[in-house]
Design an enzyme around this catalytic site. Structure first.
Site, PDB file in Angstrom:
ATOM      1  N   GLU A 186       0.857  -1.131   0.018  1.00 14.74           N
ATOM      2  CA  GLU A 186       0.000  -0.004   0.028  1.00 14.74           C
ATOM      3  C   GLU A 186       1.119   1.360   0.079  1.00 14.74           C
ATOM      4  O   GLU A 186       0.725   1.956   0.847  1.00 14.74           O
ATOM      5  CB  GLU A 186      -0.843   0.056   1.206  1.00 14.74           C
ATOM      6  CG  GLU A 186      -2.103  -0.832   1.397  1.00 14.74           C
ATOM      7  CD  GLU A 186      -3.067  -0.624   2.280  1.00 14.74           C
ATOM      8  OE1 GLU A 186      -2.590  -0.124   3.600  1.00 14.74           O
ATOM      9  OE2 GLU A 186      -4.286  -0.998   2.238  1.00 14.74           O
ATOM     10  N   GLU A 378      -5.472  -7.532  -0.897  1.00 19.38           N
ATOM     11  CA  GLU A 378      -5.996  -7.561   0.617  1.00 19.38           C
ATOM     12  C   GLU A 378      -7.540  -7.130   0.401  1.00 19.38           C
ATOM     13  O   GLU A 378      -7.771  -6.322  -0.253  1.00 19.38           O
ATOM     14  CB  GLU A 378      -5.286  -6.458   1.595  1.00 19.38           C
ATOM     15  CG  GLU A 378      -4.206  -6.758   2.094  1.00 19.38           C
ATOM     16  CD  GLU A 378      -3.595  -5.728   2.920  1.00 19.38           C
ATOM     17  OE1 GLU A 378      -4.457  -4.930   3.663  1.00 19.38           O
ATOM     18  OE2 GLU A 378      -2.140  -5.677   3.002  1.00 19.38           O
TER      19      GLU A 378
END
Ligand code: BGP
Length: 481
Positions: A186, A378
């Protein structure tokens, strides 16, 4: 795109949230310094955006605070058992990260810690024996605190060289066993969560945006250098980039709402991946920097590296969608960012809006923009689970969540989006990255531990464990294994 391609189903952890193993041979990292605070209005701020004082307090053994990432959910001690569960689930792949400070305690050592190498040798060997594909995150938030104190975290260009020593060792030791590489988890988190994302300490006036974007630039360069090195070493795996995907909607059809959405989406969601996937800074970044008086140190060599070493696939974390409006409106929490409430969606106990259709929409937008294979690296539901007297967890709410998202993922594939893999976040209960809690559980495997580290840390299969196992088996049968 070969429509016969089937989705690989996976599960994920992150070293700092899962391993524990806070031994003498592991260095102190940024996550080890984050204390658990009962959920109050500013707990998230205090446990996410650390100051120098907080680091000093974490180093003192008399702080009286509990540091949950030092225990994680004791994956370090339960490794063999946990990988047996992954095998029993029939997972195609397992996403995990390497603790930089477990291999290089201060991040600057010339050679890694033998204890750290031995631990990850076991991890790689067990997964290879089970024939579970490996999706490896090189850095998932945790960086040696020594680098934060010496160089100001990723603001210091020296971190590139230290990161490359870490990456080079990983490539040389385990490089031939990895199918999917992800240099940074991320990577856009660095904008919203500068301590977690890029190791910046919060100053008296918060964070200097020039520091944040210079730190991100150094991560872009490091990411490109790892790709360059891996290609020179002819490693078999492919390289990805990853963003937290926010799936923005305008609250109304008012033109100003939609224009604001375009600007927020550019800097919050696309900025990092545009650079890692297209290899250059986008036009809107220059305007943003001018408006914010941000001046970055970007060399011609950096530009060449970025252009010549773009990622092979793109990946997103998807937890929730967000609403944008120019008006003031009711807010709700979300992954990394606060969002305006969406009247059409339900939210989890933590306020994260549940939007499986938004996932399908986002997969289209990501593929349209980058034209590369897509992976959901995710997705999962953070919820409060109850362990019954007889060791069961009836998490039908998580089964419903998974079912609804997996349906939309398969529809996206049928739509023609090359969705290569779908990775359930927190395949086993782990410590929450945002709030340092155990209460917010994601796993299909329950771990008996509470917010203060009390408990047996015994593992229990939740109802969702059996559902996921059955889902994967049926999906493989229906899609030629
Ligand atoms: C993402 C992180 C994961 C995970 C997830 C869920 O930002 O990459 O590490 O933590 O968020 O968030 P949380 O743990 O705060 O519920």
């Amino acid at each position: 795109m070969d429509k016969k391609q089937r989705i690989l189903w996976g599960g994920a952890t992150a070293s700092s949230q899962y391993e524990g193993g806070f031994t003498d041979s592991k260095g102190l990292d940024t996550q080890d310094c984050r204390a658990y605070l009962p959920r109050t209005s500013n707990a998230t701020e205090e446990t996410r955006l650390l100051t120098k004082e907080k680091i000093e307090e974490a180093k003192r053994l008399d702080s009286g605070k509990y540091y949950p990432f030092r225990n994680g959910t004791k994956g370090f001690e339960h490794l063999e058992e946990d990988i047996e569960y992954l095998d029993e689930l029939g997972l195609d792949l397992y996403r995990f990260s390497i603790s930089w400070a477990r291999l290089f305690p201060n991040g600057v050592e010339e050679v890694p810690s033998p204890e750290g190498v031995a631990y990850y040798d076991r991890v790689f060997n067990l997964l290879t024996e089970k024939k579970i594909k490996i999706f490896l995150t090189l850095n998932h938030y945790a960086m040696p605190i020594y680098l934060v104190e010496q160089y100001g975290g990723w603001k210091g260009r020296e971190c590139i060289e230290h990161f490359m020593r870490f990456a080079t060792f990983v490539f040389e030791r385990w490089g031939n066993l990895v199918e999917y590489w992800l240099p940074f988890n991320e990577i856009n988190a660095g904008y919203f969560s500068p301590f977690n994302g890029v190791g910046l300490l919060k100053g008296e006036n918060g964070f200097d945006l020039s520091d944040v974007f210079q730190a991100l630039h150094h991560q872009f360069v490091a990411s490109a250098k790892t790709i360059k090195l891996a290609r020179e070493m002819k490693l078999p795996g492919r390289f990805g980039s990853m963003i937290a995907c926010f799936c923005y909607y305008p609250l109304t059809s008012r033109p100003e709402d939609n224009l604001k959405l375009v600007f927020e989406e550019q800097m919050n969601q696309w900025y990092c991946m545009d650079i890692l996937s297209k290899g250059e800074y986008p036009y809107y970044a220059e305007t943003f920097f001018e408006n914010k008086n941000i001046v970055l140190n970007i060399t011609d060599e950096d530009k060449k590296l970025l252009k010549e070493n773009t990622c092979d696939f793109v990946s997103i974390s998807f937890y929730t969608s967000s609403v944008i409006t120019v008006e003031e409106a009711d807010k709700t929490a979300g992954n990394l960012v606060v969002s305006t409430k969406n009247p059409y969606l339900k939210a989890s106990e933590w306020g994260w809006q549940i939007d499986p259709v938004g996932l399908r929409t986002s997969l289209h937008k990501v593929y349209e923009r980058y034209g590369k294979p897509v992976i959901v690296s995710e997705n999962g539901l953070g919820a409060r689970d109850v362990l019954t007297e007889n060791g069961e967890v009836h998490d039908e709410y998580r089964i419903d969540y998974m079912k609804s998202y997996y349906e939309q993922a398969q529809l996206a594939l049928e739509d023609g989006v090359p969705l290569e893999a779908y990775i359930a976040w927190g395949i086993i209960d782990i410590v929450s990255a945002g709030s340092c809690e155990m209460d917010k559980r994601y796993g299909v495997i329950y771990v008996d531990a509470d917010n203060l580290g009390n408990g047996s840390y015994k593992r229990y299969k939740k109802d969702s464990f059996y559902w996921y196992k059955d889902f994967i088996q049926k999906y493989k049968e229906q899609n030629n294994g």
